[in-house]
Design a protein around this motif. Sequence first.
Motif, PDB file in Angstrom:
ATOM      1  N   ARG A 228       1.095  -0.888  -0.038  1.00  0.00           N
ATOM      2  CA  ARG A 228       0.445  -0.078  -0.578  1.00  0.00           C
ATOM      3  C   ARG A 228       0.671   0.591   0.328  1.00  0.00           C
ATOM      4  NH1 ARG A 228      -4.601   0.359   4.987  1.00  0.00           N
ATOM      5  NH2 ARG A 228      -5.273  -0.996   3.835  1.00  0.00           N
ATOM      6  N   VAL A 229       2.240   1.487   0.652  1.00  0.00           N
ATOM      7  CA  VAL A 229       2.731   2.547   0.964  1.00  0.00           C
ATOM      8  C   VAL A 229       3.359   2.927  -0.482  1.00  0.00           C
ATOM      9  CG1 VAL A 229       5.387   3.354   2.077  1.00  0.00           C
ATOM     10  CG2 VAL A 229       3.143   1.903   3.124  1.00  0.00           C
ATOM     11  N   TYR A 230       4.387   1.927  -1.497  1.00  0.00           N
ATOM     12  CA  TYR A 230       4.726   1.667  -2.696  1.00  0.00           C
ATOM     13  C   TYR A 230       3.266   1.869  -3.234  1.00  0.00           C
ATOM     14  CZ  TYR A 230       8.793  -0.621  -0.506  1.00  0.00           C
ATOM     15  OH  TYR A 230       9.802  -0.735   0.614  1.00  0.00           O
ATOM     16  N   LEU A 231       2.549   1.501  -3.678  1.00  0.00           N
ATOM     17  CA  LEU A 231       1.432   2.412  -4.367  1.00  0.00           C
ATOM     18  C   LEU A 231       1.614   3.916  -4.490  1.00  0.00           C
ATOM     19  CD1 LEU A 231      -0.682   1.181  -6.252  1.00  0.00           C
ATOM     20  CD2 LEU A 231      -2.537   1.325  -4.590  1.00  0.00           C
ATOM     21  N   GLN A 232       1.455   4.241  -2.757  1.00  0.00           N
ATOM     22  CA  GLN A 232       0.934   5.204  -2.626  1.00  0.00           C
ATOM     23  C   GLN A 232       1.789   6.204  -3.415  1.00  0.00           C
ATOM     24  OE1 GLN A 232      -2.189   6.583  -0.789  1.00  0.00           O
ATOM     25  NE2 GLN A 232      -1.667   8.163  -1.514  1.00  0.00           N
ATOM     26  N   GLN A 233       3.394   5.835  -3.075  1.00  0.00           N
ATOM     27  CA  GLN A 233       4.540   6.293  -3.705  1.00  0.00           C
ATOM     28  C   GLN A 233       4.447   6.703  -5.202  1.00  0.00           C
ATOM     29  OE1 GLN A 233       7.523   4.672  -1.471  1.00  0.00           O
ATOM     30  NE2 GLN A 233       7.994   6.874  -0.242  1.00  0.00           N
ATOM     31  N   GLY A 234       3.948   5.245  -6.179  1.00  0.00           N
ATOM     32  CA  GLY A 234       4.049   5.022  -7.507  1.00  0.00           C
ATOM     33  C   GLY A 234       5.185   3.509  -7.245  1.00  0.00           C
ATOM     34  N   GLU A 235       5.572   3.726  -6.335  1.00  0.00           N
ATOM     35  CA  GLU A 235       6.532   2.753  -7.246  1.00  0.00           C
ATOM     36  C   GLU A 235       6.359   1.207  -6.878  1.00  0.00           C
ATOM     37  OE1 GLU A 235      10.239   3.300  -6.543  1.00  0.00           O
ATOM     38  OE2 GLU A 235      10.218   5.030  -6.161  1.00  0.00           O
ATOM     39  N   TYR A 236       5.635   1.389  -8.015  1.00  0.00           N
ATOM     40  CA  TYR A 236       4.936  -0.003  -8.863  1.00  0.00           C
ATOM     41  C   TYR A 236       5.692  -1.515  -8.816  1.00  0.00           C
ATOM     42  CZ  TYR A 236       1.899   4.197 -10.197  1.00  0.00           C
ATOM     43  OH  TYR A 236       1.276   5.120 -10.354  1.00  0.00           O
ATOM     44  N   ASP A 237       6.704  -1.341  -9.317  1.00  0.00           N
ATOM     45  CA  ASP A 237       7.537  -2.554  -9.308  1.00  0.00           C
ATOM     46  C   ASP A 237       8.015  -3.077  -7.845  1.00  0.00           C
ATOM     47  OD1 ASP A 237       9.466  -0.616  -8.100  1.00  0.00           O
ATOM     48  OD2 ASP A 237      11.030  -1.589  -9.060  1.00  0.00           O
ATOM     49  N   LEU A 238       7.710  -2.019  -6.749  1.00  0.00           N
ATOM     50  CA  LEU A 238       8.057  -2.520  -5.749  1.00  0.00           C
ATOM     51  C   LEU A 238       6.268  -3.227  -4.807  1.00  0.00           C
ATOM     52  CD1 LEU A 238      10.683   0.006  -4.033  1.00  0.00           C
ATOM     53  CD2 LEU A 238      11.012  -2.385  -4.515  1.00  0.00           C
ATOM     54  N   ALA A 239       5.807  -2.753  -5.048  1.00  0.00           N
ATOM     55  CA  ALA A 239       4.086  -2.727  -4.235  1.00  0.00           C
ATOM     56  C   ALA A 239       3.640  -4.288  -5.133  1.00  0.00           C
ATOM     57  CB  ALA A 239       2.998  -1.857  -5.232  1.00  0.00           C
ATOM     58  N   ARG A 416      -2.950  10.116  -5.173  1.00  0.00           N
ATOM     59  CA  ARG A 416      -1.979   9.659  -5.662  1.00  0.00           C
ATOM     60  C   ARG A 416      -2.448   9.675  -7.055  1.00  0.00           C
ATOM     61  NH1 ARG A 416      -2.526   4.479  -7.123  1.00  0.00           N
ATOM     62  NH2 ARG A 416      -4.612   3.544  -6.469  1.00  0.00           N
ATOM     63  N   LEU A 417      -3.382   9.942  -7.450  1.00  0.00           N
ATOM     64  CA  LEU A 417      -4.470   9.938  -9.310  1.00  0.00           C
ATOM     65  C   LEU A 417      -4.252  11.438  -9.367  1.00  0.00           C
ATOM     66  CD1 LEU A 417      -6.586   7.283  -9.281  1.00  0.00           C
ATOM     67  CD2 LEU A 417      -4.308   6.681  -9.947  1.00  0.00           C
ATOM     68  N   MET A 418      -3.395  12.352  -8.869  1.00  0.00           N
ATOM     69  CA  MET A 418      -4.088  13.800  -9.192  1.00  0.00           C
ATOM     70  C   MET A 418      -5.461  14.129  -9.749  1.00  0.00           C
ATOM     71  SD  MET A 418      -0.220  14.753 -10.848  1.00  0.00           S
ATOM     72  CE  MET A 418       1.281  13.410 -10.176  1.00  0.00           C
ATOM     73  N   GLN A 419      -6.327  14.020  -9.174  1.00  0.00           N
ATOM     74  CA  GLN A 419      -7.577  14.697  -9.278  1.00  0.00           C
ATOM     75  C   GLN A 419      -8.153  14.426  -8.762  1.00  0.00           C
ATOM     76  OE1 GLN A 419      -9.320  10.125  -8.562  1.00  0.00           O
ATOM     77  NE2 GLN A 419      -8.719   9.267 -10.934  1.00  0.00           N
ATOM     78  N   ASP A 420      -9.419  15.745  -9.167  1.00  0.00           N
ATOM     79  CA  ASP A 420     -10.150  16.313  -8.203  1.00  0.00           C
ATOM     80  C   ASP A 420     -10.564  16.148  -7.096  1.00  0.00           C
ATOM     81  OD1 ASP A 420      -8.731  18.850 -10.105  1.00  0.00           O
ATOM     82  OD2 ASP A 420     -11.062  19.071 -11.087  1.00  0.00           O
ATOM     83  N   VAL A 421     -10.833  16.711  -5.675  1.00  0.00           N
ATOM     84  CA  VAL A 421     -11.849  16.491  -4.938  1.00  0.00           C
ATOM     85  C   VAL A 421     -12.568  17.319  -4.759  1.00  0.00           C
ATOM     86  CG1 VAL A 421     -11.517  15.904  -2.449  1.00  0.00           C
ATOM     87  CG2 VAL A 421      -9.409  14.981  -3.681  1.00  0.00           C
TER      88      VAL A 421
END
Length: 452
Positions: A228-239, A416-421
């Motif tokens: 979950r942490v790595y996904l939040q960082q965009g470290e996809y290989d580690l996630a 993390r997806l840079m979407q409007d809230v």
Amino acid sequence: MKKLRYIYTTALAITLCLAACNKALDIKPTDSIDQNQAIVTSDDVQSTLTGTYNRMGRADLYGGRVFVEPDLLATQDIINWNGTYQGMTQFVNQQITTNNGFVESLWLAAYVVINQSNNVLANLDKATNDDERARWEGEAKFLRGLTYFDLVRLYGKSWNDGNPATNLGVPIVLTPTTTADESSKVSRATVKQTYDQAISDLKAAEELLPEDNSFYANKYAAAAILARVYLQQGEYDLAATEATTVLSSGAYSLNEKYANEFPSSSKTHFDNTVEDIFAIQVTQQLGTNSMNEFYASSGNAGRGDIRIKESFLEGYEAGDVRADLYTVGSVIRTAKFNNQYGNIHVIRLAELYLIRAESNLRAGTTTGDTPLNDINVIRKRAGLDPLTTVTTDAILKERIHELAFEGGFFLHDAKRLMQDVGTLPYDSPKLVFPIPLREINANPKLVQNEGY
């Protein structure tokens, strides 16, 4: 014991609030122990560790509000708020004040958990054998790492919002605090430093913890949170790698029926399901289910403050059994949290399939399996036809429908997806919690967040 008008960031636990979590531990429940006498024997350390789990399961932290509050901040198009708590209304209106009591309580509860974890880590020499020492260290670092991760996501800017090496995160405290003095006044670390600490703790926990540890944290819980942490960082290989560690272990499986993950046939405690990797145990004696408090109707022991908009349900495909877990009448509610003594699902197996599918697709890899196969595992359980091709949008849609209202994902994913809230951009200062005013008053080294 002398009371302090303010509680310094690190001086949160002069007395340890301890309690036994479950009959699985052969120790006597302890409500409070004076700090000077608290940790003398191996049993005392175990009691402190048990008390740490108990404290993190209170309403203001992993008892539910660490998930409810960020969701309220990000679901203006999804829910209708019918509550009377002014502090919660501030989340919904995206107008949080520095003296918001819920923001303050979450911060305080988190640093109590961190301080109690530090007390365990400072007393590892009292273990009776190497296995006990490793388990204590692993559990304490898991609890501390998980807590720091959620603190920095709420009180600091998103990892992808500017420079995490200069953006301010939260204070990092790695030794026990027993008195409030000048050394208690700790500055904020950066977002990167806070993430690095959380990752360091969780990696150590994965290495130290056993594969099976009853309902307490085990090595797969640490790997799951790391994913979950790595996904939040965009470290996809580690996630994808950490998700595969859990998925390939055979230690967990999806419930045959989606609804079985949320048992609510009676207001009694249910054990973890085969899908729960880490969950907060809630019983009539211990823990609080604040998800039930806000989402469930009065007939199911809740306040019924959060109601779901019909437009959100319309987003589910025809035949999706996950849509059946909403009660539709004069108002619409999710039925996930109807059990007052239901466990809080901190992380469950379905999320790991979704993390791996998204990570592999974005990285162009097939670690563990293909994104298409992983997403079809989720769709099959939901009663839906398999996809023949998969896109990022399709994975994100499954993520919303699978995990809706469970873990603050509406806010954290939008960032993390840079979407409007709502009407705000993902990087709006209004989407970051303020440092509580009482902490700013007590500790002049703390810098307030932008916009407050």
